[in-house]
Write a protein that holds these residues in place. Structure first.
Motif, PDB file in Angstrom:
ATOM      1  N   ILE A  14      10.453   9.748  14.515  1.00 28.20           N
ATOM      2  CA  ILE A  14       9.753   9.280  13.315  1.00 28.20           C
ATOM      3  C   ILE A  14       8.861   8.087  13.654  1.00 28.20           C
ATOM      4  CG2 ILE A  14      10.146   8.108  11.098  1.00 28.20           C
ATOM      5  CD1 ILE A  14      12.585  10.091  10.817  1.00 28.20           C
ATOM      6  N   MET A  18       4.864   7.936  13.162  1.00 24.36           N
ATOM      7  CA  MET A  18       4.226   6.897  12.358  1.00 24.36           C
ATOM      8  C   MET A  18       3.265   6.033  13.178  1.00 24.36           C
ATOM      9  SD  MET A  18       4.945   7.696   9.452  1.00 24.36           S
ATOM     10  CE  MET A  18       4.000   6.409   8.633  1.00 24.36           C
ATOM     11  N   ASN A  22      -0.068   5.831  11.208  1.00 24.12           N
ATOM     12  CA  ASN A  22      -0.010   4.549  10.519  1.00 24.12           C
ATOM     13  C   ASN A  22      -1.401   4.039  10.149  1.00 24.12           C
ATOM     14  OD1 ASN A  22       1.516   2.620   9.356  1.00 24.12           O
ATOM     15  ND2 ASN A  22       1.671   1.345  11.176  1.00 24.12           N
ATOM     16  N   GLY A  23      -1.425   3.061   9.308  1.00 23.43           N
ATOM     17  CA  GLY A  23      -2.704   2.513   8.850  1.00 23.43           C
ATOM     18  C   GLY A  23      -2.943   3.013   7.443  1.00 23.43           C
ATOM     19  N   LYS A  24      -3.736   2.269   6.744  1.00 22.33           N
ATOM     20  CA  LYS A  24      -3.947   2.539   5.315  1.00 22.33           C
ATOM     21  C   LYS A  24      -4.671   3.865   5.088  1.00 22.33           C
ATOM     22  CE  LYS A  24      -5.561   0.032   1.301  1.00 22.33           C
ATOM     23  NZ  LYS A  24      -6.560  -0.918   0.826  1.00 22.33           N
ATOM     24  N   ILE A  27      -3.800   9.047   6.952  1.00 18.99           N
ATOM     25  CA  ILE A  27      -3.309  10.234   6.236  1.00 18.99           C
ATOM     26  C   ILE A  27      -4.349  10.704   5.218  1.00 18.99           C
ATOM     27  CG2 ILE A  27      -1.512  11.106   4.681  1.00 18.99           C
ATOM     28  CD1 ILE A  27       0.096  10.553   6.954  1.00 18.99           C
ATOM     29  N   LEU A  99       3.256  15.022   0.573  1.00 21.95           N
ATOM     30  CA  LEU A  99       2.846  13.702   0.089  1.00 21.95           C
ATOM     31  C   LEU A  99       2.060  13.793  -1.220  1.00 21.95           C
ATOM     32  CD1 LEU A  99       1.803  11.780   3.300  1.00 21.95           C
ATOM     33  CD2 LEU A  99       3.496  11.039   1.623  1.00 21.95           C
ATOM     34  N   TRP A 102       4.616  14.487  -3.928  1.00 24.05           N
ATOM     35  CA  TRP A 102       5.448  13.305  -4.165  1.00 24.05           C
ATOM     36  C   TRP A 102       4.627  12.216  -4.874  1.00 24.05           C
ATOM     37  CZ3 TRP A 102       6.072   8.116  -3.073  1.00 24.05           C
ATOM     38  CH2 TRP A 102       7.344   7.593  -3.320  1.00 24.05           C
ATOM     39  N   GLY A 103       3.380  12.047  -4.439  1.00 22.93           N
ATOM     40  CA  GLY A 103       2.494  11.045  -5.039  1.00 22.93           C
ATOM     41  C   GLY A 103       2.255  11.319  -6.520  1.00 22.93           C
ATOM     42  N   HIS A 106       5.374  10.431  -8.313  1.00 24.88           N
ATOM     43  CA  HIS A 106       5.496   8.973  -8.312  1.00 24.88           C
ATOM     44  C   HIS A 106       4.628   8.369  -9.418  1.00 24.88           C
ATOM     45  CE1 HIS A 106       5.873   4.897  -6.976  1.00 24.88           C
ATOM     46  NE2 HIS A 106       4.571   4.804  -6.952  1.00 24.88           N
TER      47      HIS A 106
ATOM     48  N   ALA B  17       0.944   7.497  -2.733  1.00 23.68           N
ATOM     49  CA  ALA B  17       2.167   7.634  -1.937  1.00 23.68           C
ATOM     50  C   ALA B  17       2.103   6.704  -0.725  1.00 23.68           C
ATOM     51  CB  ALA B  17       2.350   9.088  -1.493  1.00 23.68           C
ATOM     52  N   MET B  18       0.957   6.697  -0.046  1.00 26.49           N
ATOM     53  CA  MET B  18       0.825   5.881   1.163  1.00 26.49           C
ATOM     54  C   MET B  18       0.801   4.381   0.855  1.00 26.49           C
ATOM     55  SD  MET B  18       1.282   7.928   3.446  1.00 26.49           S
ATOM     56  CE  MET B  18       1.202   6.761   4.807  1.00 26.49           C
ATOM     57  N   ILE B  20       2.770   2.900  -1.046  1.00 29.63           N
ATOM     58  CA  ILE B  20       4.175   2.476  -1.075  1.00 29.63           C
ATOM     59  C   ILE B  20       4.824   2.615   0.297  1.00 29.63           C
ATOM     60  CG2 ILE B  20       6.436   3.045  -2.058  1.00 29.63           C
ATOM     61  CD1 ILE B  20       4.824   4.222  -4.396  1.00 29.63           C
ATOM     62  N   LEU B  21       4.438   3.657   1.014  1.00 31.72           N
ATOM     63  CA  LEU B  21       5.127   3.967   2.271  1.00 31.72           C
ATOM     64  C   LEU B  21       4.427   3.367   3.483  1.00 31.72           C
ATOM     65  CD1 LEU B  21       5.811   7.708   1.452  1.00 31.72           C
ATOM     66  CD2 LEU B  21       7.364   5.778   1.138  1.00 31.72           C
ATOM     67  N   ASN B  22       3.333   2.693   3.231  1.00 27.68           N
ATOM     68  CA  ASN B  22       2.533   2.158   4.316  1.00 27.68           C
ATOM     69  C   ASN B  22       3.232   1.012   5.046  1.00 27.68           C
ATOM     70  OD1 ASN B  22       0.287   2.353   5.857  1.00 27.68           O
ATOM     71  ND2 ASN B  22      -0.944   0.971   4.618  1.00 27.68           N
ATOM     72  N   ILE B  27       8.838   3.723   6.569  1.00 29.64           N
ATOM     73  CA  ILE B  27       9.395   5.075   6.731  1.00 29.64           C
ATOM     74  C   ILE B  27      10.625   5.031   7.652  1.00 29.64           C
ATOM     75  CG2 ILE B  27       8.936   7.402   7.591  1.00 29.64           C
ATOM     76  CD1 ILE B  27       7.067   7.332   5.464  1.00 29.64           C
TER      77      ILE B  27
END
Lengths: 114, 114
Positions: A14, A18, A22-24, A27, A99, A102-103, A106, B17-18, B20-22, B27
């Motif tokens: 994992i 990531m 990773n990074g804003k 994704i 995602l 889930w988003g 959320h 989603a990102m 929050i998970l960023n 993660i």
């Protein structure tokens, strides 16, 4: 003990995943290429609210280095550059769909709490 | 046009989603709580190679604020604090499993390329 070892391996996997995602923005960039299949730089810039020209350029380069995104230069007048997911990039489609689902849920949770 | 609107909604959901998970660790923290179910601060610190005390504390607080993690203080001598996933946090289990699988495959891709 066996179980702990197995967890440690999962956690490392994992962490590796990531490290790349990773990074804003990564994704989000992969997602827009997943939804539209082929996208020009200016189109991605427009898809992602808030990203700067410089940031997008940097993120795309990193995704290219990690073999998730392919950059194609077309011999047009003026030159056109477009981006697509590589086959490897497409292996993240399930994650992107998860995602998005889930988003959306959320968002409902957040709005129902207001 | 309809399709573009739909993509825009998906992209916004992924961005939410990102949001929050960023971060480098969120993660991984959620994953260790998913694998071990209940974990003390020092155990999480040990699970995640490279995270500092201060970072872990900050990340856990943010995850608590977003209702993904529950912090429980036990009346022991000395006081014990442990962390678990909330029901909402458990809704990320599929994502965690997906990332673990993808990360393992990614490791193979990287090693086979060397």
């Amino acid at each position: 003990m066996m179980e702990a070892k197995c967890h440690k391996r999962d956690l490392m996997a994992i962490h590796d995943a990531m490290d790349i995602l990773n990074g804003k923005w990564k994704i989000s960039i992969l997602s827009t290429l997943c939804y539209y299949e082929e996208r020009r730089f200016s189109e991605i810039l427009n898809d992602l609210t808030g990203i700067s020209n410089k940031q997008l350029s940097k993120e795309l380069k990193e995704l290219e280095l990690n073999k998730l995104v392919k950059r194609t230069v077309l011999d047009t007048q003026p030159v056109t550059v477009h981006y697509t997911l590589t086959e490897y990039g497409w292996s993240l489609q399930g994650l992107i769909n998860y995602l998005a689902d889930w988003g959306k849920k959320h968002r409902e949770v957040i709005f129902s709490a207001v």
